[in-house]
Design a protein around this motif. Structure first.
Motif, short mmCIF file in Angstrom:
data_model
loop_
_atom_site.label_atom_id
_atom_site.label_comp_id
_atom_site.label_asym_id
_atom_site.label_seq_id
_atom_site.Cartn_x
_atom_site.Cartn_y
_atom_site.Cartn_z
N LEU A 1 -74.74 37.37 -30.78
CA LEU A 1 -73.49 38.10 -31.03
C LEU A 1 -72.29 37.21 -30.71
CD1 LEU A 1 -72.13 40.83 -31.74
CD2 LEU A 1 -72.17 41.32 -29.29
N MET A 2 -72.34 36.50 -29.60
CA MET A 2 -71.22 35.62 -29.23
C MET A 2 -71.08 34.48 -30.24
SD MET A 2 -69.58 36.77 -26.64
CE MET A 2 -69.80 38.32 -27.46
N GLU A 3 -72.19 33.98 -30.73
CA GLU A 3 -72.12 32.92 -31.76
C GLU A 3 -71.34 33.41 -32.98
OE1 GLU A 3 -74.49 31.55 -35.51
OE2 GLU A 3 -75.80 32.11 -33.84
N LYS A 4 -71.59 34.65 -33.37
CA LYS A 4 -70.96 35.18 -34.58
C LYS A 4 -69.53 35.69 -34.33
CE LYS A 4 -75.27 36.44 -36.90
NZ LYS A 4 -75.72 35.11 -36.74
N GLN A 5 -69.28 36.25 -33.15
CA GLN A 5 -68.00 36.91 -32.90
C GLN A 5 -66.90 35.99 -32.35
OE1 GLN A 5 -67.27 40.05 -33.84
NE2 GLN A 5 -69.29 40.02 -34.75
N LEU A 6 -67.29 34.94 -31.66
CA LEU A 6 -66.26 34.05 -31.12
C LEU A 6 -65.61 33.27 -32.26
CD1 LEU A 6 -68.06 32.74 -27.92
CD2 LEU A 6 -66.11 34.31 -28.02
N PRO A 7 -64.33 32.97 -32.14
CA PRO A 7 -63.64 32.27 -33.23
C PRO A 7 -64.25 30.90 -33.52
CG PRO A 7 -62.19 32.60 -31.32
CD PRO A 7 -63.48 33.24 -30.99
N THR B 1 -66.71 25.39 -23.89
CA THR B 1 -66.14 26.74 -23.88
C THR B 1 -67.21 27.77 -24.18
OG1 THR B 1 -64.00 25.85 -24.58
CG2 THR B 1 -64.35 28.22 -24.88
N PHE B 2 -68.06 27.49 -25.15
CA PHE B 2 -69.11 28.44 -25.51
C PHE B 2 -70.07 28.65 -24.34
CE2 PHE B 2 -73.28 29.45 -27.45
CZ PHE B 2 -72.95 30.67 -28.02
N ILE B 3 -70.55 27.58 -23.72
CA ILE B 3 -71.51 27.72 -22.63
C ILE B 3 -70.86 28.36 -21.42
CG2 ILE B 3 -71.30 25.44 -21.55
CD1 ILE B 3 -74.59 27.35 -22.17
N LEU B 4 -69.57 28.14 -21.21
CA LEU B 4 -68.87 28.80 -20.10
C LEU B 4 -68.80 30.31 -20.34
CD1 LEU B 4 -67.35 28.58 -17.42
CD2 LEU B 4 -65.25 28.24 -18.75
N ILE B 5 -68.50 30.70 -21.57
CA ILE B 5 -68.45 32.13 -21.90
C ILE B 5 -69.82 32.77 -21.69
CG2 ILE B 5 -68.15 33.78 -23.80
CD1 ILE B 5 -65.90 31.86 -24.82
N ILE B 6 -70.87 32.12 -22.19
CA ILE B 6 -72.23 32.65 -22.02
C ILE B 6 -72.57 32.73 -20.53
CG2 ILE B 6 -74.69 32.20 -22.44
CD1 ILE B 6 -73.18 33.20 -24.93
N SER B 7 -72.23 31.70 -19.77
CA SER B 7 -72.51 31.67 -18.33
C SER B 7 -71.82 32.81 -17.60
CB SER B 7 -72.04 30.34 -17.72
OG SER B 7 -72.70 29.27 -18.30
N LEU B 8 -70.56 33.05 -17.92
CA LEU B 8 -69.82 34.12 -17.26
C LEU B 8 -70.36 35.50 -17.64
CD1 LEU B 8 -66.22 32.65 -17.49
CD2 LEU B 8 -67.66 32.84 -15.44
N ILE B 9 -70.74 35.66 -18.90
CA ILE B 9 -71.33 36.94 -19.32
C ILE B 9 -72.63 37.18 -18.56
CG2 ILE B 9 -72.49 38.12 -21.25
CD1 ILE B 9 -70.35 36.83 -23.10
N SER C 1 -62.81 28.26 -33.80
CA SER C 1 -62.14 27.21 -33.02
C SER C 1 -62.93 26.85 -31.76
CB SER C 1 -60.73 27.65 -32.64
OG SER C 1 -60.77 28.84 -31.87
N ILE C 2 -63.85 27.72 -31.35
CA ILE C 2 -64.72 27.43 -30.20
C ILE C 2 -65.96 26.72 -30.74
CG2 ILE C 2 -66.17 28.43 -28.40
CD1 ILE C 2 -64.07 30.65 -28.14
N ASP C 3 -66.14 25.49 -30.31
CA ASP C 3 -67.25 24.68 -30.80
C ASP C 3 -68.58 25.26 -30.32
OD1 ASP C 3 -68.80 22.70 -31.94
OD2 ASP C 3 -68.26 21.16 -30.47
N LYS C 4 -69.48 25.53 -31.28
CA LYS C 4 -70.81 26.06 -31.00
C LYS C 4 -71.87 25.22 -31.69
CE LYS C 4 -68.93 29.70 -32.71
NZ LYS C 4 -67.99 30.65 -33.01
#
Length: 191
Positions: free
Chosen positions: A63-69, A129-137, A71-74
């Motif tokens: 979901l985060m892969e699809k929903q994050l903008p 940024t992506f891994i930080l978001i996943i980590s915090l979630i 501009s966030i490198d994934k």
């Protein structure tokens, strides 16, 4: 990104097996206890519960892969990975999880180690940024989830600090984000 959803089942089963073993170490080291264990100090729902949690984590990751903008490198986090990366990340996560059991008498040290080594791993990682978001979630969700289980009387940590759980627990989940990423890359992403 092409995905193989059947890989989520394999990933969740392996992760639930590892987490169940590590949870058993938490029981043995008196880090936590279950008021109604079925065998060996753990309840019957340990493995199935972990399985469901890991399927949910995979769903959140997708979901985060699809929903994050965009501009966030994934790009690194969503491409096919190797067995070696998966095994290394899984073993490192298991090591952190086991350390939390064997080191539970020194919670301040665990906090420094877990959050400090997470910071070092994060600084050296790709898709920061992506891994930080996943980590915090994972850290917030895992801490809240285990706190709810404790509030319901299903499990108790012997040294709770925040919402019925130890403060270092969020650090374990944050390290788990790296294992989740490499597991997703190996089992789910096909290109």
């Amino acid at each position: 990104m092409k995905t193989r959803n059947s890989g989520i089942i394999v990933l969740a089963a392996i992760a639930a097996l590892v987490a169940s073993f590590c949870d058993k170490v938490h029981v043995i080291t008196n880090t936590l206890y279950y008021p109604k264990p079925a065998w060996g100090g753990q309840p019957w729902w340990t493995f199935p519960g972990f399985f469901v949690v890991f399927v949910f984590m995979c769903a959140v990751y997708l979901l985060m892969e699809k929903q994050l903008p965009n501009s966030i490198d994934k790009s690194y986090s969503t491409k096919k990975g190797s067995a070696q990366q998966f095994i290394e990340s899984l073993l490192l996560f298991a090591f952190v999880y086991l350390m939390s059991g064997f080191g539970n008498e020194w919670p301040i040290l665990l906090n420094v180690l877990f959050y400090g080594t997470f910071l070092l791993r994060w600084l050296a990682s790709r898709d920061k940024t992506f891994i930080l978001i996943i980590s915090l979630i994972l850290a917030v969700g895992g801490t809240l989830g285990e706190g709810v289980l404790s509030a319901m009387g299903l499990v108790y940590y012997t040294k709770p600090v925040i919402f019925h759980v130890p403060l270092w627990l969020g650090g374990v989940y944050m390290h788990g984000a790296f294992a989740l990423r490499d597991s997703m890359r190996f089992f789910v992403y096909t290109k």
